[in-house]
Design a protein around this motif. Structure first.
Motif, PDB file in Angstrom:
ATOM      1  N   ARG A 540      36.198  43.583  45.909  1.00  0.00           N
ATOM      2  CA  ARG A 540      37.648  43.509  46.060  1.00  0.00           C
ATOM      3  C   ARG A 540      38.311  43.410  44.682  1.00  0.00           C
ATOM      4  N   ALA A 541      39.519  43.923  44.578  1.00  0.00           N
ATOM      5  CA  ALA A 541      40.288  43.868  43.337  1.00  0.00           C
ATOM      6  C   ALA A 541      41.270  42.697  43.393  1.00  0.00           C
ATOM      7  N   VAL A 559      58.229  43.274  24.493  1.00  0.00           N
ATOM      8  CA  VAL A 559      57.542  42.183  25.167  1.00  0.00           C
ATOM      9  C   VAL A 559      56.062  42.534  25.286  1.00  0.00           C
ATOM     10  N   TYR A 560      55.216  41.521  25.149  1.00  0.00           N
ATOM     11  CA  TYR A 560      53.784  41.665  25.386  1.00  0.00           C
ATOM     12  C   TYR A 560      53.481  41.206  26.811  1.00  0.00           C
ATOM     13  N   ILE A 561      52.810  42.067  27.581  1.00  0.00           N
ATOM     14  CA  ILE A 561      52.468  41.760  28.969  1.00  0.00           C
ATOM     15  C   ILE A 561      50.955  41.665  29.071  1.00  0.00           C
ATOM     16  N   THR A 562      50.466  40.557  29.618  1.00  0.00           N
ATOM     17  CA  THR A 562      49.028  40.330  29.739  1.00  0.00           C
ATOM     18  C   THR A 562      48.606  40.464  31.197  1.00  0.00           C
ATOM     19  N   LEU A 563      47.598  41.294  31.430  1.00  0.00           N
ATOM     20  CA  LEU A 563      47.042  41.518  32.758  1.00  0.00           C
ATOM     21  C   LEU A 563      45.596  41.035  32.784  1.00  0.00           C
ATOM     22  N   GLU A 564      45.153  40.592  33.952  1.00  0.00           N
ATOM     23  CA  GLU A 564      43.763  40.173  34.117  1.00  0.00           C
ATOM     24  C   GLU A 564      43.245  40.646  35.465  1.00  0.00           C
ATOM     25  N   ASN A 565      42.046  41.256  35.462  1.00  0.00           N
ATOM     26  CA  ASN A 565      41.383  41.628  36.716  1.00  0.00           C
ATOM     27  C   ASN A 565      40.408  40.511  37.069  1.00  0.00           C
ATOM     28  N   ARG A 566      40.739  39.762  38.095  1.00  0.00           N
ATOM     29  CA  ARG A 566      39.923  38.626  38.496  1.00  0.00           C
ATOM     30  C   ARG A 566      38.921  38.987  39.588  1.00  0.00           C
ATOM     31  N   GLY A 567      38.906  40.240  39.987  1.00  0.00           N
ATOM     32  CA  GLY A 567      37.978  40.687  41.015  1.00  0.00           C
ATOM     33  C   GLY A 567      36.875  41.533  40.423  1.00  0.00           C
ATOM     34  N   PRO A 590      45.319  53.454  33.601  1.00  0.00           N
ATOM     35  CA  PRO A 590      44.148  54.005  34.289  1.00  0.00           C
ATOM     36  C   PRO A 590      43.121  52.926  34.608  1.00  0.00           C
ATOM     37  N   VAL A 591      42.264  53.245  35.549  1.00  0.00           N
ATOM     38  CA  VAL A 591      41.240  52.306  35.990  1.00  0.00           C
ATOM     39  C   VAL A 591      40.268  51.971  34.870  1.00  0.00           C
ATOM     40  N   GLN A 592      40.124  52.876  33.881  1.00  0.00           N
ATOM     41  CA  GLN A 592      39.198  52.636  32.771  1.00  0.00           C
ATOM     42  C   GLN A 592      39.629  51.447  31.912  1.00  0.00           C
ATOM     43  N   LEU A 593      40.810  50.908  32.188  1.00  0.00           N
ATOM     44  CA  LEU A 593      41.283  49.694  31.535  1.00  0.00           C
ATOM     45  C   LEU A 593      40.245  48.578  31.611  1.00  0.00           C
ATOM     46  N   TRP A 594      39.504  48.555  32.724  1.00  0.00           N
ATOM     47  CA  TRP A 594      38.597  47.442  32.994  1.00  0.00           C
ATOM     48  C   TRP A 594      37.140  47.768  32.669  1.00  0.00           C
ATOM     49  N   GLN A 595      36.910  48.869  31.986  1.00  0.00           N
ATOM     50  CA  GLN A 595      35.536  49.282  31.725  1.00  0.00           C
ATOM     51  C   GLN A 595      34.819  48.345  30.746  1.00  0.00           C
ATOM     52  N   GLN A 596      35.560  47.743  29.820  1.00  0.00           N
ATOM     53  CA  GLN A 596      34.940  46.877  28.820  1.00  0.00           C
ATOM     54  C   GLN A 596      35.506  45.461  28.811  1.00  0.00           C
ATOM     55  N   GLN A 597      36.571  45.210  29.534  1.00  0.00           N
ATOM     56  CA  GLN A 597      37.221  43.908  29.439  1.00  0.00           C
ATOM     57  C   GLN A 597      37.867  43.553  30.761  1.00  0.00           C
ATOM     58  N   LYS A 598      38.094  42.259  30.945  1.00  0.00           N
ATOM     59  CA  LYS A 598      38.747  41.816  32.170  1.00  0.00           C
ATOM     60  C   LYS A 598      40.209  41.451  31.940  1.00  0.00           C
TER      61      LYS A 598
END
Length: 851
Positions: A540-541, A559-567, A590-598
């Motif tokens: 799940r995402a 502005v700096y916006i911080t996102l985190e994928n917790r799934g 893109p989904v590749q955002l999470w390829q190396q980092q959360k």
């Protein structure tokens, strides 16, 4: 457009429940990196290529059927024989041939019977029969063949191996009794006008022998070898039969009047009533009906003396056409009267974006079955018609099975390759035709986020419980494909890749790996993350917006916006940024955002305070925790300056919008706000100093959802047509919610207006909070930007139910001058008891009294 008045998820015919299978990792240390690991695919070979196509050495066996049976309506017994011509195109010799005999599932000792729960279940065995009695199996020349029966399968032992490139002829003599309750696959409907006999598993057919599993016997789903099928069925003369295949001898079985109308329907673009209640069927004797179909391999049929029969021509690409037919008892739901015309639209639409419909006829039969499809035929319930159980929606679904898995003849042991791919094209077709979908995509994603853990989609269908089936086999795979098409890849690229897959595997047997390879090759995308997350696991995402910070504490610097994928599921991120100046921007990461980092931090070039950052505002990306998708300020509190008063804050606001004198000159205002992307929802305001009329309308339905008519002495609120007149004591309080500039009344007699001691950071700004206590003791709150003085938000009094409010809150942005007065051009309108919707000013008219 933002969600409002959430839509019900209508899956009445697709059962949902709470049983669970595989577990989902819940710890906070998970990341989505694992999803990007390469999928372990088997090596390509001559049969199946690395780009997901049949290879130069692809082979597929073939089975042709000639069925000659009779049906006795009194005993419900079908008896006769099926002649099978089976060709071995494989590179191996075959010592035996497996047949499937569906009627054996109704034997008392069958596996289906003994595994049916005591309380019953939709596809369980509710009635026992003697099964299929096979009297003899003979080869060409009448030579008997030995055979062994195991549950619903029969192993025919060949006297000598069937060599590659050779064929064998089998003749199977058999009979069976049609059960009254056939596990929602077949059976007898007893309507007032007569019985409808619904047949599935009408003859023993050959199991598929392929390069992946060899003989597909136990645990196989609906999986057939497309071949030629000829059905000859002898019936009482007062019976009508329809189903798989074109009626080959209409002149022998139809009366002259019915025949004339039937032949006319083949050329008619409007529905022809082939058989009506006024037609008299022959009362005595028998007639033999002959149906023929290519690329069938199996079939469904229905027999009745109670049918009404409608038909219309279907225009297909090129020079081809087909005949769409609906047969149903007179007691059927009224929607059946128009379904033949809808079948024409449905088939023509599918044929417009997929391979053209492959059969010469398409039959829709009203019976007692929830819904089942076969080659060129569907049987659905004759009286149910509501929401996702409507005649239209089920017809759209069952007709879709002609593509999946009749045309694309995959093994439905992978339930998603049959039901999921079909449900996906159902959603596309519903959108094209503006029809009721099986379920709303956005509501389905929300439902999935709350659903207990599921087995991976690659789990065999036989291991999926009935309670899990709707989500597992229908909804989840359809949503996975919709996400790829609408968000990740784009409709044009995805549609081309999907259609190439359908074209290459037309009447062939693709595997799940072939499907993945075909999509990856045609789109040029590495879809490992998608396959791992959706199909091989139940990940799940959960993407959250965790921080929003102005560069050097100044919104003009960005502005700096911080996102985190917790799934553990990676997902693309759609970010909407709203500014106080009214600007609204969206971008898709893109989904590749999470390829190396959360976590991911990106810069947004704001020029005014950011009032909100919203992830996935349309609800089109899966997310298991949507509560962390929105940032509207830190919520931090501060202290208002000592000595500052409510009157000073209000004076600053009035000065910021043009001055108190300009505002006092207003005598009439008319304003119309609509949803930003369409005019689906409209908020209208008509105001004078003595009266006000607010209305919220659904333009597409020409429906007023709510209205508020107000004066200082009288308030009338209407919600969904229900009127409520408030007593005089409430009128003065509620007048505030209707006034164009309520601040002019904050210091009227009976009102207590104070500045709260703490400031609040909301909508990206530090705000002063003014509290207005009405004569009845209700406390209303208004928020004003500390830096600029403009109003940011207002909330009506606490303690009132949603039914007593026109709005739950209003947020303001995009202030612009009109006739010397600065008014908001963007509203966030809070719908009482529901969510909120963003509205854009479209029309404004102000009249002033000039001194």
């Amino acid at each position: 457009m933002n969600h409002f008045f959430p839509k019900l998820l209508l899956v009445a015919c697709l059962l949902a429940g709470a049983e669970s299978g595989a577990q989902v990792r819940k710890d906070s240390s998970v990341s989505a990196r694992e999803a990007f690991y390469a999928v372990n695919l088997p090596p390509a070979n001559a049969q199946r290529t690395a780009d997901g196509r049949p290879g130069p050495g692809y082979w597929q066996n073939r089975a042709d059927y000639e069925i000659r049976v009779s049906f006795d309506t009194a005993s419900r017994r079908v008896s006769g024989k099926v002649n099978i011509t089976y060709r071995n195109n494989s590179p191996l010799s075959l010592d035996y041939i497996w047949l499937t005999v569906m009627q054996n599932r109704f034997k008392r000792d069958s596996r289906a019977s003994v595994t049916t729960p005591v309380k019953g279940v939709r596809f369980g065995v509710q009635e026992f029969t003697e099964g299929c009695n096979i009297h003899a199996i003979t080869l060409a020349g009448g030579k008997p063949a030995a055979f062994e029966t195991t549950d619903t399968y029969v192993k025919v032992l060949l006297p000598e191996p069937l060599a590659p490139g050779r064929q064998v002829q089998l003749s199977v003599a058999y009979d069976f009794v049609l059960p009254l309750d056939g596990s929602d696959y077949m059976g007898v409907l007893s309507a007032a006008s007569g019985k409808v006999y619904q047949f599935g598993g009408m003859f023993p057919r050959v199991c598929v022998y392929d390069d992946l599993q060899g003989w597909n016997v136990f645990n196989a789903g609906y999986y057939v070898e497309p071949g030629r099928l000829d059905m000859y069925c002898t019936l009482p003369a007062n019976m009508i039969m329809q189903g798989t295949g074109q009626l080959m001898n209409p002149r022998e079985v139809l009366s002259p009047a019915v025949l004339q109308r039937y032949e006319a329907a083949w050329k008619s673009d409007t529905v022809v009533h082939v058989l009506t209640g006024a037609d008299q069927l022959t009362p005595t004797g028998t007639r033999t009906w002959h149906f023929g179909a290519d690329n069938a391999g199996d079939g469904l049929w229905a027999v009745s003396s109670a049918f009404l029969w409608d038909a219309v021509k279907v225009t297909l690409p090129g020079t081809r056409s087909a005949l769409a037919m609906a047969l149903y008892p007179v007691e059927s739901h009224k929607d059946w009267r128009s379904i033949a015309a809808e079948m024409k639209r449905i088939l023509e639409s599918y044929s417009g974006f997929l391979e053209p419909y492959p059969y010469p006829t398409c039959v829709n039969i009203g019976g007692g079955i929830t819904g089942v499809g076969g080659p060129g035929v569907s049987v659905i319930n004759y009286q149910q018609s509501f929401g996702s159980n409507s005649v239209w929606t089920k017809t759209n679904h069952e007709l879709g099975h002609n593509w999946f898995n009749m045309m694309v003849a995959a093994d439905s042991r992978h339930g998603w390759m049959c039901e999921g791919l079909n449900t996906y094209i159902n959603l596309v077709n519903s959108e094209r035709l503006n029809g009721q979908p099986n379920f709303e995509y956005g509501a389905g994603l929300k439902y999935m986020s709350e659903y207990p853990p599921l087995p991976p989609l690659q789990t065999p269908a036989a291991a999926v419980s009935v309670n899990e089936m709707a989500m597992h086999m229908y909804m989840k795979p359809a949503m996975a494909l919709t996400l790829l098409r609408n968000v990740v890849i784009g409709k044009e690229r995805f549609d081309k890749a999907f259609n190439e897959f359908v074209h290459h595997w037309k009447f062939r047997h693709p595997s799940p790996n072939d499907f993945l390879r075909a999509l990856q090759s045609a789109t040029g995308e590495d879809l490992s993350w998608w396959w791992n997350s959706w199909f091989l696991h139940d990940w799940r995402a959960d993407v959250a917006v965790t921080d929003v910070a102005y560069v050097k504490n100044n919104p003009a610097n960005g502005v700096y916006i911080t996102l985190e994928n917790r799934g553990q599921m990676p997902a693309p991120v759609i970010v909407e940024v709203r500014e106080f100046n009214g600007k609204v921007s969206r971008q898709t990461l893109p989904v590749q955002l999470w390829q190396q980092q959360k976590t991911h931090v990106f810069h947004y070039p704001s020029t005014s305070p950011v009032t909100a950052v919203i992830l996935d505002p349309e609800g089109v990306v899966p997310d298991s925790q949507r509560a962390n998708n929105t940032w509207t300020g830190s919520g931090a509190k501060g202290l208002a300056p000592a000595g500052l008063t409510a009157a000073q804050v209000i004076d600053a606001y009035l000065a910021a919008i043009g001055g108190k004198e300009q505002v006092k000159q207003l005598r009439h205002a008319a304003m119309r706000y609509t949803t930003a992307d369409t005019a689906a929802l409209t908020f209208g305001r008509q105001w004078t100093p003595d009266s006000s009329h607010l209305s919220l309308q659904m333009e597409a339905l020409h429906t007023e959802l709510s209205s508020l008519r107000a004066s200082p002495e009288r308030i009338q609120l209407s919600v969904y047509g229900a009127n409520r007149v408030f007593p005089a004591g409430d009128a003065k309080a509620l007048w505030l919610s209707a006034a164009l500039i309520p601040e002019l009344h904050f210091f009227d007699a009976g009102f207590k207006t104070v500045l709260l001691p703490e400031t609040l950071h909301i909508n990206g700004m530090e705000t002063y909070v003014i509290q207005v206590e009405t004569p009845q003791g209700e406390r209303w709150q208004y928020y004003y930007d500390v830096a600029g003085g403009l109003k940011v938000m207002e909330k009506p009094g606490h303690g009132r139910s949603p039914q007593q409010l026109f709005y739950s809150h209003l947020e303001f942005a995009g202030y612009q001058f009109c006739e010397g007065i600065k008014l908001p051009t963007v509203l966030q309108f809070g719908i009482p008891g529901d969510g909120q919707v963003q509205l854009q000013l479209r029309q404004i008219s102000l009249q002033k009294k000039y001194l």
